[in-house]
Design an enzyme around this catalytic site. Structure first.
Site, PDB file in Angstrom:
ATOM      1  N   ASP A  81      -1.881 -41.210 -33.743  1.00 30.49           N
ATOM      2  CA  ASP A  81      -3.166 -40.674 -33.921  1.00 30.49           C
ATOM      3  C   ASP A  81      -4.221 -40.889 -32.602  1.00 30.49           C
ATOM      4  O   ASP A  81      -4.702 -41.860 -32.437  1.00 30.49           O
ATOM      5  CB  ASP A  81      -4.121 -40.955 -35.231  1.00 30.49           C
ATOM      6  CG  ASP A  81      -5.029 -40.364 -35.729  1.00 30.49           C
ATOM      7  OD1 ASP A  81      -5.328 -39.106 -34.804  1.00 30.49           O
ATOM      8  OD2 ASP A  81      -5.683 -40.032 -36.846  1.00 30.49           O
ATOM      9  N   HIS A  99      -7.057 -39.266 -32.510  1.00 31.32           N
ATOM     10  CA  HIS A  99      -8.301 -39.292 -33.302  1.00 31.32           C
ATOM     11  C   HIS A  99      -9.204 -38.536 -32.442  1.00 31.32           C
ATOM     12  O   HIS A  99     -10.603 -38.773 -32.606  1.00 31.32           O
ATOM     13  CB  HIS A  99      -8.674 -40.686 -33.273  1.00 31.32           C
ATOM     14  CG  HIS A  99      -9.309 -40.872 -34.542  1.00 31.32           C
ATOM     15  ND1 HIS A  99     -10.733 -41.189 -34.882  1.00 31.32           N
ATOM     16  CD2 HIS A  99      -8.903 -40.732 -36.049  1.00 31.32           C
ATOM     17  CE1 HIS A  99     -11.124 -41.278 -36.191  1.00 31.32           C
ATOM     18  NE2 HIS A  99      -9.964 -41.064 -36.729  1.00 31.32           N
ATOM     19  N   GLU A 135      -1.076 -36.735 -33.581  1.00 31.02           N
ATOM     20  CA  GLU A 135      -2.412 -36.098 -34.367  1.00 31.02           C
ATOM     21  C   GLU A 135      -3.671 -36.266 -33.520  1.00 31.02           C
ATOM     22  O   GLU A 135      -3.858 -36.965 -32.748  1.00 31.02           O
ATOM     23  CB  GLU A 135      -2.635 -36.959 -35.715  1.00 31.02           C
ATOM     24  CG  GLU A 135      -3.643 -36.500 -36.216  1.00 31.02           C
ATOM     25  CD  GLU A 135      -3.519 -37.250 -37.962  1.00 31.02           C
ATOM     26  OE1 GLU A 135      -5.018 -37.250 -38.328  1.00 31.02           O
ATOM     27  OE2 GLU A 135      -2.729 -37.584 -38.177  1.00 31.02           O
ATOM     28  N   GLU A 156      -7.658 -31.809 -39.571  1.00 28.80           N
ATOM     29  CA  GLU A 156      -8.515 -32.622 -40.441  1.00 28.80           C
ATOM     30  C   GLU A 156      -9.995 -32.003 -40.208  1.00 28.80           C
ATOM     31  O   GLU A 156     -10.822 -32.260 -41.338  1.00 28.80           O
ATOM     32  CB  GLU A 156      -8.552 -33.924 -40.081  1.00 28.80           C
ATOM     33  CG  GLU A 156      -9.034 -34.658 -38.969  1.00 28.80           C
ATOM     34  CD  GLU A 156      -8.519 -36.089 -38.836  1.00 28.80           C
ATOM     35  OE1 GLU A 156      -9.550 -37.006 -39.221  1.00 28.80           O
ATOM     36  OE2 GLU A 156      -7.445 -36.332 -38.696  1.00 28.80           O
ATOM     37  N   ASP A 184      -7.323 -30.999 -44.736  1.00 26.41           N
ATOM     38  CA  ASP A 184      -7.957 -32.075 -45.675  1.00 26.41           C
ATOM     39  C   ASP A 184      -8.660 -31.382 -47.074  1.00 26.41           C
ATOM     40  O   ASP A 184      -9.258 -30.670 -47.018  1.00 26.41           O
ATOM     41  CB  ASP A 184      -9.024 -32.932 -44.914  1.00 26.41           C
ATOM     42  CG  ASP A 184      -9.195 -34.211 -45.991  1.00 26.41           C
ATOM     43  OD1 ASP A 184      -9.576 -34.078 -47.064  1.00 26.41           O
ATOM     44  OD2 ASP A 184      -9.440 -35.337 -45.584  1.00 26.41           O
ATOM     45  N   HIS A 199      -4.167 -34.003 -44.602  1.00 24.50           N
ATOM     46  CA  HIS A 199      -4.862 -35.302 -44.242  1.00 24.50           C
ATOM     47  C   HIS A 199      -5.507 -35.873 -45.625  1.00 24.50           C
ATOM     48  O   HIS A 199      -5.897 -35.274 -46.286  1.00 24.50           O
ATOM     49  CB  HIS A 199      -5.942 -34.800 -43.292  1.00 24.50           C
ATOM     50  CG  HIS A 199      -6.841 -35.868 -42.986  1.00 24.50           C
ATOM     51  ND1 HIS A 199      -8.154 -36.045 -43.230  1.00 24.50           N
ATOM     52  CD2 HIS A 199      -6.789 -36.872 -41.767  1.00 24.50           C
ATOM     53  CE1 HIS A 199      -8.840 -37.050 -42.422  1.00 24.50           C
ATOM     54  NE2 HIS A 199      -7.874 -37.393 -41.817  1.00 24.50           N
TER      55      HIS A 199
END
Length: 382
Positions: A183, A185, A209, A235, A258, A285
């Protein structure tokens, strides 16, 4: 049947639960929340209640469109998260009233169980090898780790070397067959992502990700061509329309809506179908609570392109309480040998312990993500 009340509770570690009640005693649960903005989403839920009180809860698509379109301003994390939890609760209510799980209402399951993954390493990844070995010993066949801590828009190659070394440590710890998701992020900007994405290739990530922050996703076409592994994101995308543009450009291999942020099960199903039309995989997610996880599993059950499911049991954010604490029957979301059976109970398939929710809501929470700074004092992406 008519909706009579929407009740909400902020509960530890960082979640918001919603219960929709009716005049016939039927009810449904949902989880409308944005991590760190629970009170804001809670206020939005109660504003939207004006559109719901007195309405027939079975008209889910009509109510969804009312909530989405009738307020003129639409989309975004707060409004879509409020709609998401309401939508989950309406599906849960309808399934309970009819005595069937949500996946039966959506066409029936295409699978009996769902492959799951877990987290290791924390926000600033460390000791990933030991954590990865522990997860594999518990039966997981895949895990996710943060790729890096703070990284400037243009940073030293040392940061890239350190990130690659952590992935190499994880790969050495678990061998070639275990899936490693990395990730970014949104912490890695375009100039550094170009190098880091390519240097990770020898370690065969299951996926990377959020290789870029959502506002910079159009740059993927310039920096990610020819990679030998999948890229994932979603997400922080909140409607099918945001996913539509991303998929049309062919920039992503896995979508990660998500179900507590993207408008719930109703919108999640549309996103999954849209992804399927582009031969793109689905991996919802879910670093949140039991209702988001149960809703995700209901979507996974009917989505042929779903391949793995995130869950947050034991994640480093879960202080004071964890995912299963709020369930009467904890076995429904039990993970065995890296899989979770699709819940078969009515609605979302989980029973919330309302008395425990009431008790923990007295503590509540005021969770905020950490605010990071670079060495020069400027704000870093978390």
């Amino acid at each position: 049947m008519r909706i009579t009340r929407l009740k909400t509770w902020q509960v530890p570690p960082r979640w918001l639960f919603l219960k929709i009640e009716t005049d016939e005693g039927c009810y449904g649960w949902g989880e409308p929340v944005i991590e760190g903005r629970a009170a804001t989403v809670e206020a939005a839920v109660h504003e939207l209640a004006d559109y719901l009180i007195g309405q027939d809860p079975h008209r889910i698509e009509h109510l969804w469109n009312t909530l989405y379109r009738a307020g003129f301003y639409r989309g975004g994390p707060i409004l879509m998260s409020a709609i998401a939890g309401i939508d989950q609760a309406l599906w849960d209510l309808k399934g309970r009233d009819l005595g069937v799980p949500v996946h039966q209402l959506l066409g029936g399951a295409v699978r009996e169980r769902m492959r799951m993954y877990a987290w290791t390493g924390g926000d600033r990844p460390s000791e990933v090898g030991a954590g990865a070995r522990e997860l594999v010993a518990r039966g997981f066949t895949a895990f996710k780790m943060n790729g890096t801590a703070e990284m400037q828009i243009v940073d030293s190659h040392r940061k890239i070397d350190e990130a690659v070394a952590r992935v190499a440590e994880a790969r050495e710890a678990v061998g070639p067959e275990v899936g490693i998701a990395i990730d970014f992020h949104g912490r890695v900007h375009r100039p550094m992502a170009k190098a880091l994405l390519r240097e990770l290739e020898p370690y065969h990530p299951m996926f990377v990700e959020e290789p870029l922050a959502p506002e910079h996703l159009p740059s993927l076409k310039h920096i990610a061509g020819g990679l030998g592994y999948p890229l994932a994101t979603g997400e922080r995308l909140h409607t099918r329309f945001e996913f539509r543009d991303l998929l049309a450009e062919g920039m992503i291999d896995i979508v990660q809506p998500d179900l507590s942020h993207c408008g719930g099960i109703s919108e999640g199903l549309k996103i999954a179908t849209l992804a399927s039309a582009h031969d793109v995989a689905l991996a919802p997610h879910c670093p949140l609570g039991p209702l988001t996880l149960a809703a995700s599993l209901q979507l996974d059950a009917v989505s042929h392109n779903a391949f793995i499911q995130e869950q947050s049991m034991g994640i480093h954010y879960n202080r004071d309480n964890d995912v299963l604490d709020y369930l009467i029957d904890k076995s429904v979301l039990a993970i065995e040998e890296g899989f979770c059976a699709v819940p078969q109970g009515p609605g979302l398939g989980v029973e919330i312990d309302e008395a425990f929710v009431e008790e923990r809501a007295k503590l509540g929470h005021r969770w905020r993500n950490p605010v990071w700074r670079h060495e020069d004092g400027s704000i870093a992406e978390w």
